[in-house]
Each structure stands twice: as structure tokens, then as C-alpha cells.
Design a protein around this motif. Sequence first.
Motif, mmCIF file in Angstrom:
data_model
loop_
_atom_site.group_PDB
_atom_site.id
_atom_site.type_symbol
_atom_site.label_atom_id
_atom_site.label_comp_id
_atom_site.label_asym_id
_atom_site.label_seq_id
_atom_site.Cartn_x
_atom_site.Cartn_y
_atom_site.Cartn_z
ATOM 1 N N ASP A 236 26.448 34.573 43.596
ATOM 2 C CA ASP A 236 27.399 35.201 43.260
ATOM 3 C C ASP A 236 28.789 35.854 44.248
ATOM 4 O O ASP A 236 29.423 35.790 44.004
ATOM 5 N N GLU A 337 29.073 31.053 34.654
ATOM 6 C CA GLU A 337 28.538 32.923 33.767
ATOM 7 C C GLU A 337 29.345 33.703 34.913
ATOM 8 O O GLU A 337 29.680 34.837 34.615
ATOM 9 N N ARG A 338 29.102 33.129 36.237
ATOM 10 C CA ARG A 338 29.034 34.393 37.447
ATOM 11 C C ARG A 338 30.265 34.335 37.468
ATOM 12 O O ARG A 338 31.108 35.308 37.780
ATOM 13 N N GLN A 340 32.646 32.922 36.135
ATOM 14 C CA GLN A 340 33.884 33.622 34.399
ATOM 15 C C GLN A 340 34.427 34.649 35.089
ATOM 16 O O GLN A 340 35.222 35.081 34.262
ATOM 17 N N HIS A 341 33.251 35.941 35.019
ATOM 18 C CA HIS A 341 32.971 37.026 34.750
ATOM 19 C C HIS A 341 33.978 37.902 35.985
ATOM 20 O O HIS A 341 34.478 38.802 35.663
ATOM 21 N N HIS A 342 33.596 36.812 37.296
ATOM 22 C CA HIS A 342 34.520 36.894 38.339
ATOM 23 C C HIS A 342 35.914 36.928 37.675
ATOM 24 O O HIS A 342 36.914 37.845 38.165
ATOM 25 N N ALA A 345 37.856 38.849 35.350
ATOM 26 C CA ALA A 345 38.089 40.679 35.228
ATOM 27 C C ALA A 345 39.390 40.563 36.294
ATOM 28 O O ALA A 345 39.857 41.330 36.051
#
Length: 500
Positions: A236, A337-338, A340-342, A345
Motif C-alpha cells: 500500500d 487496486e490500491r 488505482q485508488h491512490h 484520488a
Amino acid sequence: MEATSRTQAETLPIPFDNSYARLPESFFSRVDPTPVEAPVLIRFNRALAEELGLDVARLEADGAAIFSGNTLLPGAEPLAMAYSGHQFGGFNPQLGDGRAILLGEVVDCTGRRRDIQLKGAGPTPYSRRGDGRAALGPVLREYIVSEAMQALGLPTTRALAAVVTGEPVYRETVEPGAVLTRVAASHIRVGTFQFHAARDDRAGVKALADHAIARHYPDLANDPQPYLAFLSAFADRQASLIARWLSIGFIHGVMNTDNVAISGETIDFGPCAFLDAYDPAKVFSSIDRNGRYAYAAQPGIGQWNLARLAETLLPLLDPDEEAAVTAANGVLKAYGERFQHHWLAAMRAKLGLSTPQDGDLDLVQDLLTHMHQEEADFTLTFRRLADLAADPSTEDRFTALFRNPASTSLWLDRWRRRVGAEGRSPTDTAAAMRTVNPAFIPRNHRIEQAIAAARTDADFSPFDALLRVLARPYDDQPEMSPFAEPPAPGEEVLRTFCGT
Ligand code: AMP
Ligand code: MG
């Protein structure tokens, strides 16, 4: 006894407390810095020294001797760390600190443990054919870029001091020698795990993992599956770090597994560079011929490096190999996925969007595609978008960044509708955008100018000026506006070098 040693430590110029030196001897080689001829202190980072709880007056007075390695302070336990690493995809079992010597650790004023390391301090048992030295150019480059990263708000190693040694180093040409004092949460790398795994030293991997967890992921120590939790937490941090690199246009340039810090800090500022015009395939490094570490390749390489760490931890994840592989694969998948999320954002924030909505990804991607086609400057596009959020009369300054200014109007209409729907005041939106869209980045041509002046004329004023402006990258500094500009024709830096 305890009290006496603590009092003593507090009066030391650097109150060392060296946990790495207490690990098994196979982890490192004890070696002293090799003294240099005529050290001169170029720069001392007073603010960082204060944060670390060091004796600023003493270090300032004796900085040349201390930060060259000529004087060893009491409490230092100099050592070179052992590590391996995949370099451009090929495994090298025997790397290690070939030109860096860890003096020891201190616990800073917030309770964080930090390494203090001299880079360029002379040969070690891991130097192979290298001279153990660093040239002035790469030292200034690392100083500038690592301190800029800190001011930009990204996790990074820091620069505490730089000295010139008074000795030449021989690269493609003769260069002035220099030493950088680097501060890091630790210098443990993915390659440090690989070193022990490659020797089938399971106890070594476990001792290192326990040390890394205690130091960088202390919340996980009591997790029922601490090693899986560690891999996942590292994943992460790596996903977040690389997302943030992309969000400021940073290309690390040499994401070998020996240059990936377990702490989640950016480390090793060799051929790194910032984008001027946006181009996802951009590569600066002279040795990256196939674009392995190109701007947009970085998230995928992060996952590749994560897989290399996972391999070293398999025996700790589960006694059953198949179960261990399944667990590791779960982390690798989640990394995507992490990331892409970060990333989304970060990009939303750059566009002034405070809440997620369907369609945001398209809005971001369409802008990037357009910037690429129209060769728009990455940093200025977002900074001027922030200006535009507050003041519609600045639209021409924004559109002028694109080869065909009129081509931006459709995207701008979509963006205005989307931002408008958020209900924040234009001033608030612009203010928020200015906290994530820097006005100033360490532009390659500015770094090269600072290095050239230092190298040829021993003139450090461009270096000092650059550090000053980059200390406040999110503030408009009108008197410094030339530093915000992309290179003029003829000023572009086409290639960067490792400088080893
Ligand atoms: P880097 O490209 O800085 O990540 O370095 C890769 C490896 O080469 C590390 O093991 C370094 O310690 C080693 N190395 C780089 N430059 C030198 C040098 N001048 N002398 C000895 N070893 C070096
Ligand atoms: Mg390295």
C-alpha cells in the motif's frame, strides 16, 4: 547505569542509537570512512539537524570534518549494508553499500528512528571495481531533488549536509569529489531481503522482517499474520508513493529492487527527472534504453518489485508453499487496486474535485491525453488550472500551454460543470488545488545549471537559489517566476545519468 548512558548520549553532537548494528554480522560489514584531503562544507541542513535533535552549533562548526568522514563522532558504528538486487530485471546477488557508510541512527524529536549515512565516503567490501566515491554533480542533484520531494510532501530520504572533498574523482571526465549525508527512515531495501533469501538464510529473512516491522510497521507486530500484513502494508505504501510520483510528474529512473526502500520513502536520486511536457512514455535515464522505468511504467514496475519482495517472504507466509503463494498473489492483486485508488484520488484533487463521482476517471484521462497530444507542460497545466478555478480571466494563460489553444475548450467546459457541481466557492477550490499542484518543481535544466556553476566556477549561488525556491513549491513566489518556467528551446535536458 541507564540514566548515565542517556545523559551521556544527550550531550553527544549526534546522540546515536544503532539498532541495525545489533543485527547479525552477516547483515553488514563494519568499515570506517576513508579520510579525504581537504573537505569543505558546502551546505548544512540546519532545520533537519534540529528535527533530528543534533547539536547544531557543533555540527556547523566542525561540519567539514564530520560530514566528510574525517572525524568519527563518538557513538557512531560505521558499517556498509549488504544487499542484492534486480537491476533492469537481472538479479545481482552481490551489491551492498559500495560507496555509502551508515554512521548510525538517531531517534528524532517526534520519536522516529532515522539513519545517518555518508554517501561517497570511500571503499567498502561491496565496492567491487568502484572507488567508493561520489562526484559533486550527483551529490548536488540528490540534495536538490530529495529536499524538493520533502517540501512537495512526498515520503523521501533527506539531505543533511554536502561537502566537497578536495579530491578528484574519475568518471567520464575528472570531477570534484563530494560526500552527501543522507538521512532515511532506514536504508533497508527490497534487495536487502533478497540478499538473505538468495543465500537460503531463512533466519536472516525473518530477523530482517522482524526488524523492518518493528521499525516501519510497528502496528503490525501483533497481527495474527504479521508477515502477510507487512507485505500488504508495504504494497500500500508503494502504491501510494508511486501514485504521488505520477501526480507531480516524477520519473525515478532506476527502480531496481535495491533502490526500493521498505519504509516507503523515495530513495536513490540518480537519473531521476521531472516531466516538462507531458509524455507518459518519457525516459530521461541514459541507461534505460528500453524504457523499463518510463514515467507510466512505474506503477507496473512497483508491482514487479513487490513480487520480488513477496518471493523472499514466502516461507514466512505459510508453511504450505501453495498456500503461501496464494496469499502473496492476493497482495499483488490488491496492489493494482490500491494504486488505482491512490492515483485517482491524487488526480481528482489536482482537478479541484473533493468528492468522487462516476466519470472522474474519464475527465482525468481525457485531459492527460490532450496534454500529451498538445505537448502541454505537466506542472504548469495543473497550476494554471488552479488559477483558472479562481479567476476566469486567466483562461488564456492556461490555454496558451497547449499547441492549439482552442482545442482545450470542450474539456474545460466539462471540467467547469463538474467543479461547479461540487458547490465549493471558486476561491476555496483554487486554494485546495494550489496545495497539490506545485508552482515549482526541480526542473532538469535548473538542476543542470546549478551543477554546472558549482562544478566549473565553485559558484554555489544557483544551487542555493534553487533550494530556496523549492522549499516552498506550493507558494506563488512572483520574484522567482523564472524558476517556474519550462526550459527555453536549447535548454532542454535530454538525458540524465546515474553519476556513479
Ligand atoms: P546505484 O546505481 O547508485 O543504485 O548503485 C548500484 C550499486 O553500485 C550499489 O551497490 C552501489 O553501492 C554501487 N556503486 C555505485 N557507485 C559506486 C562507486 N563509485 N564505488 C563503489 N560502488 C558503487
Ligand atoms: Mg542504489
